[in-house]
Design a protein around this motif. Structure first.
Motif: not given
Lengths: 113, 262
Positions: A1, A3-4, A6-11
């Motif tokens: 997966m 990194s981009a 990862t950020w959007w999932i968390v956001i």
């Protein structure tokens, strides 16, 4: 997966969870009668939560380093600011007075040390 | 014609009766009956001084996102959707440190548990409003907007006007928050750390806290919460915040019951 992603999932997930937390009881108590005990408890929410946010920011000079003494500039400044807030009831005066007190306390502390 | 008549009847009704009315009839009213421009503007006006304290907080969040390697869109996503300084800082720190996504999400959620309490405290005041209003105002529920808004709801007899006030202050806060996070992302490192500007954040909360300490029970509640948050500092995921809140509430209720018994 990547990194981009990862950020959007968390956001998006935390954003949704935060919104659901904010909506939770507003939605629930619009349809269900609030128990009297809960209604009595809610009066204390602003005072207790704001204290729980302010106190650690003032008495800890570093993570897990408690500085409950007059040599902690943040503690001195917070006491001055609290006095201003109590007497003048003005947010601007509290913030300006608190910052000036902090700078003075840091300056005095540096001179002594 | 029938609609006009209903409107005239609605206008002539005293505003105080809103509290006792069944919510259904109110939600049948058009939106503009609820929106009050003077109260919206009053909310905007009175939110401005506390916002000065939020600017450095937004800068810190923007700097955090930038140094954690987020793109500007991701930084904007953080501030627009999470809309919580504490959660944004935690998320960026954890992601930068390479923490698993699930841990990051759980930690941010636990820090956001205080919103449950704010939601409960707001609930009785928003009950009579249409669902659309409730859903919109819930999104704007932040520490500052809550502290300022709940005071207005308690002081004002008209929940409709207080809702417009809350909408005004919450909207201004959201817009300012996006701007300050963006400025922080691009230029936050310009401000020297020696100025300790981030201390304005607790000062801003302090300015909101002091007026809530109106009687003995609220002061005891705050004292208990303050002691508890320091004592429980070692708890993981900043659970100390919500635990201290609950302990403070319990202390306040006991103090209130004792004062009444006397």
């Amino acid at each position: 997966m990547s990194s981009a992603w990862t950020w959007w999932i968390v956001i998006l997930v935390v954003g949704a969870l935060n919104y659901l937390s904010r909506l939770s009881f507003i939605a629930l108590f619009a349809h269900v009668e609030m128990p009297p005990l809960v209604a009595r408890a809610l009066r204390f929410v602003p005072s207790t939560m704001l204290t729980a946010i302010v106190v650690p920011a003032v008495v800890f000079t570093a993570p897990a380093t408690l500085a409950f003494s007059y040599t902690n500039p943040k503690l001195v400044a917070a006491l001055v600011a609290a006095l201003i807030a109590w007497r003048l009831r003005s947010a601007t005066a509290t913030m300006v007075g608190g910052m000036v007190a902090l700078w003075v306390a840091q300056w005095v502390g540096r001179g002594a040390g | 014609m029938r609609r006009q008549l209903a409107l005239i009847r609605a206008c002539s009704r005293p505003t105080g009766s809103l509290l006792t009315e069944p919510p259904l009839r109110l939600s049948a009213r058009p939106l503009f009956r609820i929106f009050s421009r003077p109260d919206f503007l009053a909310g905007v006006r009175e939110m401005t001084p506390p916002l000065l304290g939020l600017l450095p907080f937004g800068l810190v969040c923007g700097v955090g996102a930038q140094s954690a390697g987020a793109t500007v869109w991701q930084s904007l996503g953080l501030s627009a959707f999470m809309f919580s300084g504490a959660a944004q800082i935690l998320a960026t720190q954890l992601l930068a440190a390479g923490a698993p996504v699930a841990v990051t999400i759980l930690t941010c959620f636990v820090v956001g548990l205080r919103f449950l309490m704010y939601s409960a405290a707001m609930a009785p005041h928003l009950k009579a409003l249409p669902p659309r209003w409730r859903h919109a105002l819930a999104f704007l529920l932040t520490d500052q907007a809550f502290a300022a808004g709940i005071r207005r709801f308690r002081a004002s007899g008209d929940n409709r006007n207080a809702a417009s006030y809350f909408l005004g202050s919450g909207f201004l806060l959201w817009a300012t928050w996006q701007c300050s996070c963006l400025v922080g992302y691009w230029a936050g490192n310009i401000i020297p750390a020696a100025w300790s500007l981030d201390f304005v954040v607790p000062l801003c909360f302090l300015a909101l806290l002091v007026p809530t300490l109106e009687d003995r029970s609220t002061r005891i509640a705050a004292l208990a919460s303050g002691v508890a948050v320091v004592a429980l500092d070692a708890l993981p995921m900043r659970l100390s915040l919500i635990c201290a809140g609950l302990i403070g509430i319990a202390a306040g209720m006991i103090a209130e019951a004792r004062a009444r018994a006397r």
